[in-house]
Each structure stands twice: as structure tokens, then as C-alpha cells.
Motif scaffolding. Structure first.
Motif, PDB file in Angstrom:
ATOM      1  N   GLY A 229       0.808  -1.212   0.000  1.00 38.62           N
ATOM      2  CA  GLY A 229       0.000   0.000   0.000  1.00 38.62           C
ATOM      3  C   GLY A 229       0.841   1.262   0.000  1.00 38.62           C
ATOM      4  O   GLY A 229       1.976   1.274  -0.494  1.00 38.62           O
ATOM      5  N   LEU A 230       0.285   2.331   0.599  1.00 35.24           N
ATOM      6  CA  LEU A 230       0.918   3.644   0.590  1.00 35.24           C
ATOM      7  C   LEU A 230       1.158   4.152   2.001  1.00 35.24           C
ATOM      8  O   LEU A 230       0.346   3.906   2.899  1.00 35.24           O
ATOM      9  N   HIS A 231       2.263   4.881   2.189  1.00 35.53           N
ATOM     10  CA  HIS A 231       2.574   5.542   3.449  1.00 35.53           C
ATOM     11  C   HIS A 231       2.712   7.037   3.167  1.00 35.53           C
ATOM     12  O   HIS A 231       3.414   7.428   2.230  1.00 35.53           O
ATOM     13  N   VAL A 232       2.083   7.849   3.986  1.00 40.12           N
ATOM     14  CA  VAL A 232       2.156   9.301   3.825  1.00 40.12           C
ATOM     15  C   VAL A 232       2.811   9.875   5.077  1.00 40.12           C
ATOM     16  O   VAL A 232       2.321   9.678   6.196  1.00 40.12           O
ATOM     17  N   SER A 233       3.927  10.604   4.897  1.00 41.09           N
ATOM     18  CA  SER A 233       4.649  11.135   6.047  1.00 41.09           C
ATOM     19  C   SER A 233       5.115  12.557   5.758  1.00 41.09           C
ATOM     20  O   SER A 233       5.206  12.984   4.605  1.00 41.09           O
ATOM     21  N   GLU A 234       5.412  13.282   6.843  1.00 37.95           N
ATOM     22  CA  GLU A 234       5.904  14.657   6.753  1.00 37.95           C
ATOM     23  C   GLU A 234       7.022  14.843   7.774  1.00 37.95           C
ATOM     24  O   GLU A 234       7.185  14.038   8.700  1.00 37.95           O
ATOM     25  N   MET A 235       7.780  15.914   7.597  1.00 36.60           N
ATOM     26  CA  MET A 235       8.810  16.268   8.564  1.00 36.60           C
ATOM     27  C   MET A 235       8.195  17.156   9.638  1.00 36.60           C
ATOM     28  O   MET A 235       7.617  18.203   9.343  1.00 36.60           O
ATOM     29  N   VAL A 236       8.284  16.735  10.895  1.00 38.20           N
ATOM     30  CA  VAL A 236       7.759  17.480  12.025  1.00 38.20           C
ATOM     31  C   VAL A 236       8.884  17.673  13.030  1.00 38.20           C
ATOM     32  O   VAL A 236       9.431  16.705  13.557  1.00 38.20           O
ATOM     33  N   ASN A 237       9.243  18.926  13.274  1.00 42.58           N
ATOM     34  CA  ASN A 237      10.335  19.255  14.200  1.00 42.58           C
ATOM     35  C   ASN A 237      11.630  18.529  13.832  1.00 42.58           C
ATOM     36  O   ASN A 237      12.354  17.993  14.687  1.00 42.58           O
ATOM     37  N   GLY A 238      11.899  18.467  12.542  1.00 43.72           N
ATOM     38  CA  GLY A 238      13.126  17.855  12.071  1.00 43.72           C
ATOM     39  C   GLY A 238      13.111  16.345  12.024  1.00 43.72           C
ATOM     40  O   GLY A 238      14.135  15.723  11.729  1.00 43.72           O
ATOM     41  N   LYS A 239      11.971  15.724  12.295  1.00 45.10           N
ATOM     42  CA  LYS A 239      11.853  14.269  12.268  1.00 45.10           C
ATOM     43  C   LYS A 239      10.751  13.850  11.318  1.00 45.10           C
ATOM     44  O   LYS A 239       9.699  14.478  11.248  1.00 45.10           O
ATOM     45  N   GLN A 240      11.003  12.769  10.590  1.00 43.52           N
ATOM     46  CA  GLN A 240       9.996  12.253   9.679  1.00 43.52           C
ATOM     47  C   GLN A 240       8.915  11.529  10.473  1.00 43.52           C
ATOM     48  O   GLN A 240       9.203  10.618  11.245  1.00 43.52           O
ATOM     49  N   GLN A 241       7.671  11.941  10.281  1.00 44.34           N
ATOM     50  CA  GLN A 241       6.561  11.379  11.044  1.00 44.34           C
ATOM     51  C   GLN A 241       5.519  10.795  10.096  1.00 44.34           C
ATOM     52  O   GLN A 241       5.081  11.452   9.160  1.00 44.34           O
ATOM     53  N   LEU A 242       5.144   9.549  10.348  1.00 42.70           N
ATOM     54  CA  LEU A 242       4.138   8.873   9.532  1.00 42.70           C
ATOM     55  C   LEU A 242       2.745   9.329   9.946  1.00 42.70           C
ATOM     56  O   LEU A 242       2.383   9.266  11.120  1.00 42.70           O
ATOM     57  N   PHE A 243       1.942   9.785   8.959  1.00 41.01           N
ATOM     58  CA  PHE A 243       0.583  10.234   9.239  1.00 41.01           C
ATOM     59  C   PHE A 243      -0.454   9.201   8.816  1.00 41.01           C
ATOM     60  O   PHE A 243      -1.444   8.987   9.518  1.00 41.01           O
TER      61      PHE A 243
END
Length: 443
Positions: A229-243
Motif C-alpha cells: 500500500g501507501l505511506h504518507v509522512s511529513e517532517m515534524v520538528n526535524g523528524k519524519q513522522q508517519l501520518f
């Protein structure tokens, strides 16, 4: 070198570089064929040619000419810099035993090793030490007393772990785990590394840079494409976070319109997630990569489950524990520990595997292409992508085609192999299908 010849540099997963001579009429598959010949490989089924274009990366369509992707100056032979391609894993698998060629398995291991070093799985710190032990055994062989600091921590651990724990901590605690693997051959250690690395959520993924807005200049979202499937993540406070982690069965629609990519899935609570690719060309290649991963997932998940049962039988009658190395090569006829049933099964899987990666054949071609794949998910997945930008129309209603009649486009021989593999699956109808098939719509 003739006027029609050009030299490409291909960077391998182990950082080695290979120069390939190609012509203007050559395609991506010609590069793969030359790599196999130069490196002595039997196949590179799980790999693709990775290229950076328009501030975004993509995998080349191996059936298209190289001139499709490179600047016009390359065709005129006036380009100053050399074109660089990267050989990378395009289709991840959990068990390295599916890769019959040991040299190709070594490249697969090297690719995953790079993914482990880039991983952001903070909650699995202990797993990185075990992975480092397997990698050291695969790279350096047996631990030898009195070697001191015999490896660089940044070659085997993510930077955040090394900076958090310190180099001294890593160098103090890793050799003990490496010492426990004395006697294990390099290939077995690499297989164990592959299996362990696959359990890290952000390693068996291909990440695509996406943006939230159409006018954003830089990528702000990472779309990870996995076999499941798919994983959607962003950088939060300099860390990659999975949403979001969206398995195929939870996804209702995947729609491309130009650069716009729209996802509708159960975890999104009825809303749509809208992202943007760098260009329409990236959209087309991302969609093709998605459809082939989904197709491969459906064709191999039963095989993976059966392989797991063979390796870990129910009822407590365990065979040789795979984490114990005895110095023999599990893939050779000289290994007395390998189960006959497992060996026969793996041979069938390997024969069946290439067909699972075959490109879905077009059923109809008007201003669009309609392709179908077998699906065992409960949701209908609809994938749409525009033609190149100059051919796009403004009205999204015009981007859809009429409902195609039911038609199976998969190779019957592939179904026969899978049926034989699973010990008698009815192939009169679409195999493994308990629900309506999904449709891939290329607009």
C-alpha cells in the motif's frame, strides 16, 4: 565511439559505478541487459533505473527510449555533464530466497542496507544493533578478537542513533552481537539482514517527493510506495513522522489529473487527500509503479504466506532455526538442512516470479488506455492519469471513459503456475478473487 553512441554512468546499490555505452535508439531494458552481462547477473527482476528529473525522481519505463527522459543536448551530443542513473530496488520482497541469483541478492542486500541507514524508526533502536551485526558478518566475515574499532558506525547505523548514543556506545555494544554469528556464511547473514530490515516500516518503501499545494516550490510530503500500500509522512520538528498507512484494501480511489494526485481511503474518514507531483510525467510513472506493485502484491501474497508456513510450521515441529548459521550455503545442493519441500517450492516461486512483474497489456486505446488487474480487495480501486499536459482538457468529466466490459488480461500461464504452486486452485474464473476486480484507468 561513433556519433550515435553515448556513455551513461550507472551507480549500483553498493556505490560502485559502471559505464554503459548506448545508442540513441536504445531503451531502458538495453541498459539492464548490458548491466547483467557486465556484472555476470542472471536477472535484475526486482530492480529499476532511477533518475532525477525536474526536482523529482522516477523509475524509467524500460520499454521507452532513453531520449524520452534525457535533455535534448544529450541527443545532440553537446551535453557537458554525464547522465547518471541509479540501479535501485523497485519491488521489495521480504525473503531474499526468492532471488535466485546470489549476485543480484547481494545488490538487493546493499540497497536495503542503505535504507536502514536512512531509517527514522526511533522506537526500534535494538533492531538496528542486530541488523548491524548481520551486516558486519555479511561484509567482513567472522569477528576477530583484538580488532578494536573495526567499522565506522555511520556505515551501519542511522545518524540520529549515532549522535544520540555516541560512537563509543555503538562500538562497545555491537561487537558482542557480531561475535555470536561466528561461522555464519556471508550469504546467510545477508538473507537474515533482508528479512530483519523488511520489518522496519520505512525501509521497504520507495519514497516520492510530493507537495501539498499546486504552487509550492519544494516538497513537503513523502509518499512511500510499498508492496502492500501507501505511506504518507511529513517532517515534524526535524523528524519524519508517519501520518497515514493505507493498505490497498482500505483505498477506494487513486486519481491523477495532471500533477494532482487524489486519494480516497477509509483511514481518511470520508475526506480526500490531495497532493501534487513535480510534473505530469512523474504522475504517469508513479501510477505505473503503483499499479505494478499492487498487481505483484496480489499475485505473490499467497506464495509468501505459504513460504512462511514452510519455514515456520504450525504444531511446534520446527526445523533448523534460520538464525543459526552452520557454514553451509542454504541455496546449494550440498546443504543437508534445507527441507526438500521448501527447495521444490522455492524453485516454483522463482519460475513464477518474473510473470508477476509483467506489464499489464492495454485492452483499448482511444484518447485513454484502460488496463485491468486481478484484485482480492473489498474496495474498488480506480486509478486515473492524464495524457501529457499539452493534451489535457479542462473539464474533469471528460477524463473518464465508459465502463469497460469484463475482461481478464493476465497471462493464463501465470495463473497455471500460481495454481500449481498453491496445490490446486480453481482457475476457471479470476484466481484469488472473492470480490469484484479493481480497474486501473489511465486517462
Amino acid at each position: 565511439m561513433s556519433n550515435q553512441s553515448r556513455v551513461l554512468c550507472v551507480v549500483l546499490p553498493n556505490k560502485n559505478k559502471v559505464d554503459i555505452s548506448v545508442g540513441l535508439e536504445h531503451k531502458g531494458q538495453d541498459v539492464i541487459n548490458q548491466l547483467c552481462q557486465l556484472l555476470g547477473l542472471k536477472e535484475l527482476t526486482h530492480f529499476g533505473l532511477h533518475f532525477v528529473k525536474d526536482n523529482g525522481h522516477l523509475f524509467l519505463d524500460l520499454e521507452k527510449k532513453l531520449t524520452t527522459y534525457f535533455p535534448k543536448a544529450w541527443k545532440r551530443n553537446t551535453l557537458q555533464e554525464r547522465i547518471v542513473l541509479h540501479l535501485r530496488v523497485q519491488y521489495y520482497i521480504e525473503n531474499g530466497r526468492h532471488i535466485a541469483d546470489k549476485a543480484a541478492c547481494g545488490l538487493y542486500y546493499a540497497d536495503l542496507k542503505g535504507g536502514v541507514v536512512r531509517s527514522w524508526c526511533y522506537a526500534q533502536e535494538g533492531r538496528f544493533f542486530q541488523l548491524a551485526a548481520y551486516a558486519l558478518q555479511a561484509d567482513l566475515g567472522d569477528w576477530r578478537e583484538g580488532e578494536g574499532s573495526y567499522f565506522s558506525p555511520l556505515d551501519y547505523f542511522p545518524p540520529w542513533l549515532v549522535s544520540g548514543r555516541g560512537c563509543d556506545y555503538v562500538l562497545q555494544h555491537t561487537p558482542g552481537l557480531h561475535r555470536e554469528l561466528i561461522g555464519m556464511d556471508a550469504h546467510t547473514a545477508a538473507l537474515l539482514f533482508i528479512q530483519e530490515a523488511y520489518s522496519l516500516s520505512d525501509v521497504p518503501l520507495t519514497f516520492y517527493n510530493m507537495s501539498k499545494g499546486k504552487k509550492e516550490q519544494s516538497a513537503s510530503v513523502w509518499l512511500g510506495l510499498a508492496l502492500t500500500g501507501l505511506h504518507v509522512s511529513e517532517m515534524v520538528n526535524g523528524k519524519q513522522q508517519l501520518f497515514y498507512e493505507l493498505v490497498w484494501s482500505s483505498i477506494h480511489h487513486l486519481t491523477f489529473k495532471g500533477r494532482r494526485f487524489e486519494i480516497k481511503a477509509d483511514p481518511l474518514g470520508g475526506s480526500k487527500l490531495v497532493l501534487y507531483t513535480p510534473s505530469t510525467l512523474h504522475s504517469q510513472h508513479l501510477l505505473k509503479h503503483m499499479s505494478k506493485c499492487h498487481h505483484l502484491h496480489l499475485h505473490t501474497r499467497h506464495s509468501v504466506e505459504e513460504l512462511h508456513l514452510l519455514l515456520h510450521p504450525i504444531g511446534g515441529q520446527q526445523q533448523r532455526e534460520l538464525y543459526v548459521g552452520d557454514g553451509t550455503d542454504p541455496d546449494t545442493d550440498d546443504s543437508e538442512d534445507e527441507l526438500p519441500a521448501l527447495k521444490s517450492y522455492l524453485d516454483k516461486v522463482r519460475r513464477c516470479w518474473p510473470g508477476s512483474l509483467s506489464v499489464l497489456r492495454p485492452r483499448q486505446r482511444q484518447s485513454q488506455e484502460v488496463r485491468k488487474s486481478v484484485c482480492a480487495d473489498f474496495k474498488e480501486i480506480e486509478m486515473c492519469v492524464d495524457e501529457p499536459e499539452e493534451m489535457c482538457v479542462d473539464d474533469p468529466e471528460e477524463m473518464f471513459v465508459d465502463e469497460p466490459e469484463e475482461m481478464c488480461v493476465d497471462d493464463p500461464e501465470e495463473f497455471g503456475l500460481v495454481a500449481e504452486l498453491l496445490g490446486g486452485v480453481c482457475v476457471d474464473g479470476p484466481p484469488f478473487m472473492t470480490t469484484p476486480p479493481c480497474r486501473y484507468l489511465f486517462l
